[in-house]
Design a protein around this motif. Structure first.
Motif, PDB file in Angstrom:
ATOM      1  N   GLN A 185     -60.386 -35.769  49.503  1.00 46.33           N
ATOM      2  CA  GLN A 185     -59.758 -35.085  48.372  1.00 46.33           C
ATOM      3  C   GLN A 185     -60.804 -34.474  47.430  1.00 46.33           C
ATOM      4  OE1 GLN A 185     -56.424 -34.438  47.946  1.00 46.33           O
ATOM      5  NE2 GLN A 185     -56.442 -35.184  50.071  1.00 46.33           N
ATOM      6  N   THR A 186     -61.927 -35.151  47.294  1.00 53.06           N
ATOM      7  CA  THR A 186     -63.004 -34.604  46.470  1.00 53.06           C
ATOM      8  C   THR A 186     -63.525 -33.292  47.063  1.00 53.06           C
ATOM      9  OG1 THR A 186     -63.677 -36.803  45.720  1.00 53.06           O
ATOM     10  CG2 THR A 186     -65.306 -35.036  45.531  1.00 53.06           C
ATOM     11  N   ILE A 187     -63.721 -33.295  48.377  1.00 49.22           N
ATOM     12  CA  ILE A 187     -64.186 -32.069  49.049  1.00 49.22           C
ATOM     13  C   ILE A 187     -63.168 -30.951  48.861  1.00 49.22           C
ATOM     14  CG2 ILE A 187     -64.729 -31.048  51.287  1.00 49.22           C
ATOM     15  CD1 ILE A 187     -65.763 -33.815  52.139  1.00 49.22           C
ATOM     16  N   LYS A 188     -61.898 -31.276  49.030  1.00 45.69           N
ATOM     17  CA  LYS A 188     -60.849 -30.268  48.880  1.00 45.69           C
ATOM     18  C   LYS A 188     -60.871 -29.661  47.480  1.00 45.69           C
ATOM     19  CE  LYS A 188     -55.826 -29.615  49.146  1.00 45.69           C
ATOM     20  NZ  LYS A 188     -54.521 -30.286  49.370  1.00 45.69           N
ATOM     21  N   GLY A 189     -61.030 -30.504  46.453  1.00 46.68           N
ATOM     22  CA  GLY A 189     -61.061 -30.002  45.081  1.00 46.68           C
ATOM     23  C   GLY A 189     -62.221 -29.059  44.829  1.00 46.68           C
ATOM     24  N   TRP A 190     -63.382 -29.375  45.386  1.00 42.75           N
ATOM     25  CA  TRP A 190     -64.550 -28.537  45.153  1.00 42.75           C
ATOM     26  C   TRP A 190     -64.494 -27.215  45.916  1.00 42.75           C
ATOM     27  CZ3 TRP A 190     -67.973 -28.345  41.478  1.00 42.75           C
ATOM     28  CH2 TRP A 190     -68.192 -29.467  40.693  1.00 42.75           C
ATOM     29  N   THR A 191     -63.745 -27.152  47.012  1.00 42.93           N
ATOM     30  CA  THR A 191     -63.600 -25.860  47.701  1.00 42.93           C
ATOM     31  C   THR A 191     -62.936 -24.837  46.795  1.00 42.93           C
ATOM     32  OG1 THR A 191     -61.463 -26.507  48.663  1.00 42.93           O
ATOM     33  CG2 THR A 191     -63.435 -26.974  49.957  1.00 42.93           C
ATOM     34  N   THR A 192     -62.099 -25.298  45.894  1.00 40.85           N
ATOM     35  CA  THR A 192     -61.453 -24.411  44.916  1.00 40.85           C
ATOM     36  C   THR A 192     -62.341 -24.197  43.705  1.00 40.85           C
ATOM     37  OG1 THR A 192     -59.254 -25.139  45.601  1.00 40.85           O
ATOM     38  CG2 THR A 192     -59.435 -24.087  43.444  1.00 40.85           C
ATOM     39  N   ASP A 193     -62.924 -25.287  43.202  1.00 43.88           N
ATOM     40  CA  ASP A 193     -63.696 -25.202  41.960  1.00 43.88           C
ATOM     41  C   ASP A 193     -64.879 -24.247  42.076  1.00 43.88           C
ATOM     42  OD1 ASP A 193     -61.917 -27.041  41.087  1.00 43.88           O
ATOM     43  OD2 ASP A 193     -63.372 -28.586  40.553  1.00 43.88           O
ATOM     44  N   LEU A 194     -65.597 -24.284  43.182  1.00 45.58           N
ATOM     45  CA  LEU A 194     -66.782 -23.437  43.310  1.00 45.58           C
ATOM     46  C   LEU A 194     -66.424 -21.956  43.258  1.00 45.58           C
ATOM     47  CD1 LEU A 194     -68.824 -25.328  46.065  1.00 45.58           C
ATOM     48  CD2 LEU A 194     -69.315 -25.191  43.622  1.00 45.58           C
ATOM     49  N   ILE A 195     -65.329 -21.584  43.878  1.00 47.08           N
ATOM     50  CA  ILE A 195     -64.899 -20.187  43.841  1.00 47.08           C
ATOM     51  C   ILE A 195     -64.488 -19.785  42.433  1.00 47.08           C
ATOM     52  CG2 ILE A 195     -63.153 -18.560  44.667  1.00 47.08           C
ATOM     53  CD1 ILE A 195     -63.137 -20.078  47.310  1.00 47.08           C
ATOM     54  N   ARG A 196     -63.745 -20.662  41.748  1.00 48.08           N
ATOM     55  CA  ARG A 196     -63.300 -20.357  40.388  1.00 48.08           C
ATOM     56  C   ARG A 196     -64.466 -20.269  39.414  1.00 48.08           C
ATOM     57  NH1 ARG A 196     -58.138 -18.456  40.580  1.00 48.08           N
ATOM     58  NH2 ARG A 196     -56.934 -19.661  42.093  1.00 48.08           N
ATOM     59  N   ILE A 197     -65.422 -21.150  39.557  1.00 52.68           N
ATOM     60  CA  ILE A 197     -66.599 -21.121  38.676  1.00 52.68           C
ATOM     61  C   ILE A 197     -67.352 -19.807  38.846  1.00 52.68           C
ATOM     62  CG2 ILE A 197     -68.876 -22.158  38.296  1.00 52.68           C
ATOM     63  CD1 ILE A 197     -67.572 -24.870  38.989  1.00 52.68           C
ATOM     64  N   ALA A 198     -67.550 -19.390  40.084  1.00 47.92           N
ATOM     65  CA  ALA A 198     -68.260 -18.132  40.336  1.00 47.92           C
ATOM     66  C   ALA A 198     -67.498 -16.945  39.770  1.00 47.92           C
ATOM     67  CB  ALA A 198     -68.477 -17.956  41.841  1.00 47.92           C
ATOM     68  N   ALA A 199     -66.164 -16.982  39.829  1.00 52.54           N
ATOM     69  CA  ALA A 199     -65.358 -15.855  39.356  1.00 52.54           C
ATOM     70  C   ALA A 199     -65.262 -15.805  37.837  1.00 52.54           C
ATOM     71  CB  ALA A 199     -63.958 -15.932  39.969  1.00 52.54           C
ATOM     72  N   LYS A 200     -65.082 -16.963  37.195  1.00 55.96           N
ATOM     73  CA  LYS A 200     -64.784 -16.970  35.767  1.00 55.96           C
ATOM     74  C   LYS A 200     -66.020 -17.103  34.887  1.00 55.96           C
ATOM     75  CE  LYS A 200     -60.980 -18.390  34.143  1.00 55.96           C
ATOM     76  NZ  LYS A 200     -59.807 -19.096  33.623  1.00 55.96           N
ATOM     77  N   PHE A 201     -67.091 -17.725  35.400  1.00 57.24           N
ATOM     78  CA  PHE A 201     -68.230 -18.013  34.529  1.00 57.24           C
ATOM     79  C   PHE A 201     -69.524 -17.389  35.047  1.00 57.24           C
ATOM     80  CE2 PHE A 201     -65.320 -21.723  34.346  1.00 57.24           C
ATOM     81  CZ  PHE A 201     -64.878 -21.570  33.029  1.00 57.24           C
ATOM     82  N   ALA A 202     -69.401 -16.314  35.813  1.00 55.94           N
ATOM     83  CA  ALA A 202     -70.592 -15.695  36.414  1.00 55.94           C
ATOM     84  C   ALA A 202     -71.587 -15.238  35.354  1.00 55.94           C
ATOM     85  CB  ALA A 202     -70.183 -14.524  37.300  1.00 55.94           C
ATOM     86  N   ASP A 203     -71.126 -14.518  34.330  1.00 60.62           N
ATOM     87  CA  ASP A 203     -72.037 -13.989  33.311  1.00 60.62           C
ATOM     88  C   ASP A 203     -72.778 -15.103  32.593  1.00 60.62           C
ATOM     89  OD1 ASP A 203     -71.306 -11.457  33.967  1.00 60.62           O
ATOM     90  OD2 ASP A 203     -69.881 -11.206  32.324  1.00 60.62           O
ATOM     91  N   ALA A 204     -72.061 -16.152  32.225  1.00 56.84           N
ATOM     92  CA  ALA A 204     -72.682 -17.266  31.502  1.00 56.84           C
ATOM     93  C   ALA A 204     -73.721 -17.967  32.375  1.00 56.84           C
ATOM     94  CB  ALA A 204     -71.612 -18.263  31.050  1.00 56.84           C
ATOM     95  N   LEU A 205     -73.398 -18.182  33.640  1.00 58.85           N
ATOM     96  CA  LEU A 205     -74.320 -18.880  34.532  1.00 58.85           C
ATOM     97  C   LEU A 205     -75.578 -18.069  34.804  1.00 58.85           C
ATOM     98  CD1 LEU A 205     -71.995 -20.534  37.200  1.00 58.85           C
ATOM     99  CD2 LEU A 205     -73.578 -21.698  35.666  1.00 58.85           C
ATOM    100  N   ILE A 206     -75.417 -16.775  35.031  1.00 54.58           N
ATOM    101  CA  ILE A 206     -76.577 -15.931  35.323  1.00 54.58           C
ATOM    102  C   ILE A 206     -77.465 -15.782  34.091  1.00 54.58           C
ATOM    103  CG2 ILE A 206     -77.273 -13.559  35.886  1.00 54.58           C
ATOM    104  CD1 ILE A 206     -74.927 -13.478  37.839  1.00 54.58           C
TER     105      ILE A 206
END
Length: 973
Positions: free
Chosen positions: A828-849
């Motif tokens: 279940q942890t793996i399943k959750g992160w398959t979604t989280d990583l995509i969302r993080i890249a989409a929503k917080f790209a500017d802040a992370l870079i």
């Protein structure tokens, strides 16, 4: 002061004066006359135009890319041509006839300027030096040949012209409108300029008051006039930013029976510390007119100008190169091109022996392809058996094209390097190389970057359409060559035929050379093109044998044989058994280098098989007989054969320390000693298989050897090593998550870091789902050090690895759920992160870079409360955000509120998203970032919107009106 002056006698009818003096721009002696010449002309021998030259700013020579601009300006009574010509002959007009033909001035664009300073003609006017300066600035700004560039400007001024440019420079520095122009002022050459005025001006003023009418600019030239004092006081404040040369006359000008200095030396120099002062053996007139290019005075002035040109050229070239390097770096990031682009080519060129591959230069197929012959297709396919030197041939061809200064781009596919085995990497690399050598290509790609035109680096169709069809191929670039090697090692080469080879416009000045093995699939695809699209050239044994002989001859000198006759016989025996295979020859020569006598040499040649696979098998059998080093050899073979890219010796050393828990003082020597027949270390220290056929042999499921590599077991083992590193002490997050605290980037981490971070998920996706320790390590990473991993990825300014890792985690999750209970906590942890990583890249790209460490303290509070990333434990306090209602991720990436109207139409283009409103407004947004691009006014409620694919055209439709927009141009419909 006046140009070509002389004094004449005259009598004025309405006065009792019997004689007086006047200055006339003609002869150098006193003459008597009963009338006054209002204006004396030098008659041009080959032109009916004004002998003084045209008014305004005139271009004397045209250059497409000048480094410097020269501007010549005359003095009182002079002209844009007359001042600089000894006679009326065009051959004496040295700024136009002599300078451009001098190689030193090859990058100089020359202009000549004329203003109305003809004191002996015209009505009374208020023009003064201030007005002349303003006029000059205006013409320079609006001139197509001068105002639209950014080159340094050198001014050469005679007499009063020097005061005009000083005033022009002062005005430019004081007016923000001319700020960019003022920055271009580099050097001023003053030729006999009256910086403190001239006594001759007082004489001329008195004459004009009697005979003609007053001229304000004559008053300005009087010694110590208010205008001159003001100019000098202000000019001193700005002069430090430009170079100054002052040339002064040392001979008196003959005026009738008199001779005098028109501008005495004291007045002709500024007296500034940074000023260069130069006496000229000339009078006021001869200081800027010369009999020939051998005239000593011309040589003095020419050499001074040359020194300025050389100084500017060095700076300009350095600045131009600095700009080019900066642009190239920007495009490197924009196109996602590797910094080690040249490494593979250098490795190939380093391997090639001098004199080899020259047979290819005589092939008619190659010669016609190279010469752009109209009777042959633009695509040449060179094919041959494995290990016949195809990559060496590619390097040779590139070198030959560069030697004739041809523009050439290349791409070398490598199956063992995942970044070089996909087709999408090829067009990006080719576009980048074209931009490096062709200005027009570089400019259009930079424009695309400026316009935020984005594309998926892994989508070859989008890349081809945007970079080439809509970009590069729309420019007028000159002939260009592409060399593509090892197409058979590309995992998706079929798209090359569908996108490029079947549809390439024959009018495009492009030649494509493709080198590969002749596989059944490639032969089928090439045959489908038809003979009008491609030609082929087969590499035969007869072609490669002379090259192999060169290689063997060089190595044969080290053979221990009785005499030269035995050495010749040995060479012939090797050539006969080689059957045109370079790799076979190299491996045999390596083995022969360890023999000690004729009997051993013959034994090796008798035992060595003809084909590569039996030869590889023999190598493994010999390795099996070793008493030490097998464990290390097996590990080296596994990493070399299964890594996503060739590892450096330092990276491999870090991996092996975790793998077999041992350290190695000289790893390179160990690789050569244990696996030298199968693994090589190139000149850049990269460890890789000696040939792709060796990799295929080791990974063959039917191989029977203790060194055989099982793919799943190998990927499982490599994933285990990567995860051990990622869950270790080096990857722990920082102790505090407060902003500004030391992030994990300040820690010393091992060489294995980058590979482990980038490739662990690739190996995980291919790992055994039943390996319990792998599942435990994945769970540990996702619950402990995952934020450190995200930070390291964000530091590369590229978040694509987050998306790729999410996809690989999804693959591993699916494999696990097929073999295990899907309800387990780790699953279940793996399943959750398959979604989280995509969302993080989409929503917080500017802040992370912008700030990668923001992942610890800024991003988590804005994530849904039930997401895995929100639940990640962090040390220290975190921000608390009030008002977030979502407990899970939703599909909305952005929300746009329109308060002035209702949405009535929506459409999506290649790069833009358009929203039409009932108010008639059409709002355009960047499709990736959802940032507003611009708004358009349709004029009535919008009912329909539609983009035209692959263009910048969009149509908007209402009840009464249909409009077609070019969305990249301002309000253009």
């Amino acid at each position: 002061m006046p140009d070509n002056i002389s004094i004449r006698s005259f009598r004025r009818k309405d006065t009792g004066l019997s004689s007086a003096t006047t200055l006339s721009p003609r002869h150098g002696s006193f003459t008597s006359s009963a009338s006054i010449s209002s204006k004396a002309h030098d008659v041009t021998e080959d032109s009916k135009s004004d002998p003084k030259g045209p008014l305004g700013l005139n271009l004397l020579n045209s250059l497409s890319e000048p480094l410097i601009d020269f501007v010549f300006v005359h003095g009182l009574g002079g002209g844009s041509r007359k001042t600089w010509s000894k006679t009326s002959s065009i051959t004496h007009y040295w700024p136009q006839e002599w300078l451009p033909k001098d190689p030193v001035f090859g990058d100089v664009k020359t202009h000549s300027y004329r203003y109305n300073s003809d004191w002996a003609k015209g009505k009374d006017n208020c023009l003064n030096i201030h007005h002349f300066g303003k006029s000059l600035l205006g013409e320079m700004c609006t001139s197509p040949s001068l105002g639209s560039t950014n080159t340094p400007i050198v001014f050469i001024w005679h007499s009063m012209g020097g005061l005009v440019i000083k005033k022009a420079y002062i005005l430019a520095r004081q007016d923000a409108t001319y700020h960019s122009l003022a920055k271009r002022f580099h050097t001023i050459y003053f030729l006999a300029t009256p910086h403190r005025g001239s006594d001759s001006a007082t004489l001329l003023k008195n004459i004009l008051q009697i005979a003609y009418s007053s001229r304000a600019y004559i008053t300005d030239l009087e010694r110590s006039s208010g205008a001159i004092q003001s100019i000098n006081d202000e000019f001193r404040n700005y002069s430090a930013d430009i170079e100054l040369w002052s040339f002064y006359e040392t001979q008196k000008l003959d005026i009738g029976i008199f001779s005098t200095f028109i501008v005495d030396p004291d007045s002709a120099i500024l007296g500034y510390r940074e000023e260069k002062q130069m006496p000229m053996n000339a009078d006021h007139r001869a200081i800027c007119k010369f009999e020939a290019s051998t005239d000593p005075n011309y040589i003095i002035l020419r050499n001074a100008l040359a020194s300025t040109v050389q100084s500017i050229s060095r700076l300009a070239l350095k600045s131009k190169e600095k700009l080019r390097v900066s642009q190239i770096k920007d495009l490197e990031k924009y196109l996602g091109v590797s910094e080690t682009l040249e490494d593979d080519l250098i490795t190939v060129e380093d391997t090639r022996k001098s004199g080899t591959c020259e047979w290819f230069s005589s092939k008619q197929s190659y010669l016609k392809w190279k010469d752009f012959s109209l009777d042959v297709p633009g695509v040449l396919w060179v094919n041959g058996n494995p290990a016949t030197g195809k990559s060496i041939l590619a390097g040779y061809t590139i070198d030959q094209l560069r030697n004739i200064n041809a523009s050439c781009s290349y791409f070398l596919f490598k199956y063992g390097d995942k970044s070089k085995s996909r087709l999408s990497a090829c067009p990006r690399s080719l576009a980048f190389q074209m931009a490096c050598t062709k200005v027009e290509v570089r400019e259009i790609l930079l424009e695309m970057q400026k316009d935020d035109i984005t594309f998926d680096n892994d989508n070859e169709r989008t890349i081809w359409r945007k970079l080439f069809l809509s970009g590069i191929f729309q420019t007028n670039f000159s002939t260009h060559y592409w060399v593509v090697d090892a197409l058979d090692e590309c995992v998706d080469f079929a798209s090359l035929f569908d996108l490029v080879l079947t549809k390439l416009d024959v009018s495009i000045p492009l030649r494509i050379l493709i080198i590969s093995r002749e596989t059944f699939e490639l032969k089928k695809y090439f045959s489908s093109l038809g003979p009008h699209r491609f030609q082929s050239q087969r590499i035969s044994t007869a072609d490669t044998l002379p090259d192999i002989k060169l290689l063997v001859d060089v190595r044969a000198n080290s053979f221990i044989v009785k005499n030269d006759g035995d050495r010749v016989a040995l060479v012939e025996k090797i050539l006969k058994k080689s059957q045109g295979s370079f790799l076979w020859t190299v491996l045999v020569l390596n083995e022969l280098s360890n023999t000690h006598g004729k009997e051993e040499i013959n034994q090796v040649l008798d035992e060595v098989p003809h084909d590569m696979e039996p030869l590889y098998q023999r190598t493994l059998d010999l390795m099996s007989q070793a008493t030490r080093g097998k464990k290390l050899a097996k590990a080296i073979l596994m990493w070399a054969a299964c890594a996503t890219r060739p590892l450096s010796t330092e990276e491999l050393d870090g991996a092996l320390r975790l793998d077999i828990e041992d350290g190695f003082v000289e790893l390179k020597e160990s690789i050569v000693a244990l696996c030298g027949q199968l693994v090589t270390v190139d000149i850049f220290g990269k460890v890789q298989m000696i040939h792709e056929t060796a990799r295929d042999f080791l990974l063959n499921d039917n191989l029977r050897s203790e060194f055989a590599i099982n793919k799943m077991e190998a990927h499982t083992h490599i994933a285990r090593i990567c995860l051990k590193y990622l869950t270790g002490e080096e990857m722990k997050p920082p102790r505090t998550s407060r902003r500004g605290s030391a992030s994990s980037t300040t820690r010393k981490r091992g060489e294995f870091l980058q590979y482990a971070c980038a490739a662990f998920s690739y190996h995980l996706a291919k790992a055994d789902p039943l390996a319990n320790d792998i599942l435990v390590l994945v769970d540990k990473l996702l619950k402990s050090n995952i934020l450190s991993w995200i930070e390291i990825i964000a530091q590369t300014k590229n978040l694509i690895p987050l998306i790729r890792t999410a996809k690989n985690l999804r693959t591993y999750f699916n494999s696990c759920t097929a073999q295990r209970s899907p309800l387990g906590g780790e699953i279940q942890t793996i399943k959750g992160w398959t979604t989280d990583l995509i969302r993080i890249a989409a929503k917080f790209a500017d802040a992370l870079i912008t700030l990668p460490s923001a992942v610890y303290w800024l991003i988590l509070p804005f994530c849904p409360t039930e997401s895995m990333v929100y639940k990640t434990a962090t040390l220290g306090r975190r921000l608390s955000v009030v008002g977030l209602s979502n407990s899970h991720w939703d599909d909305r990436l952005s929300c746009i509120d329109f308060h002035q109207g209702q949405t009535s139409a929506v459409c999506h283009g290649d790069e833009l998203l358009a929203v039409g409103l009932t108010t008639g407004t059409v709002a355009l947004y960047h499709a990736i970032s959802c940032q507003e691009y611009k708004t358009l006014s349709h004029g009535e409620a919008v009912r329909l919107l539609q983009f035209k694919s692959r263009t910048d055209l969009m149509v908007s439709c209402g009840m009464k009106t249909i409009r077609i927009w070019d969305v990249r141009r301002p309000n253009h419909s």
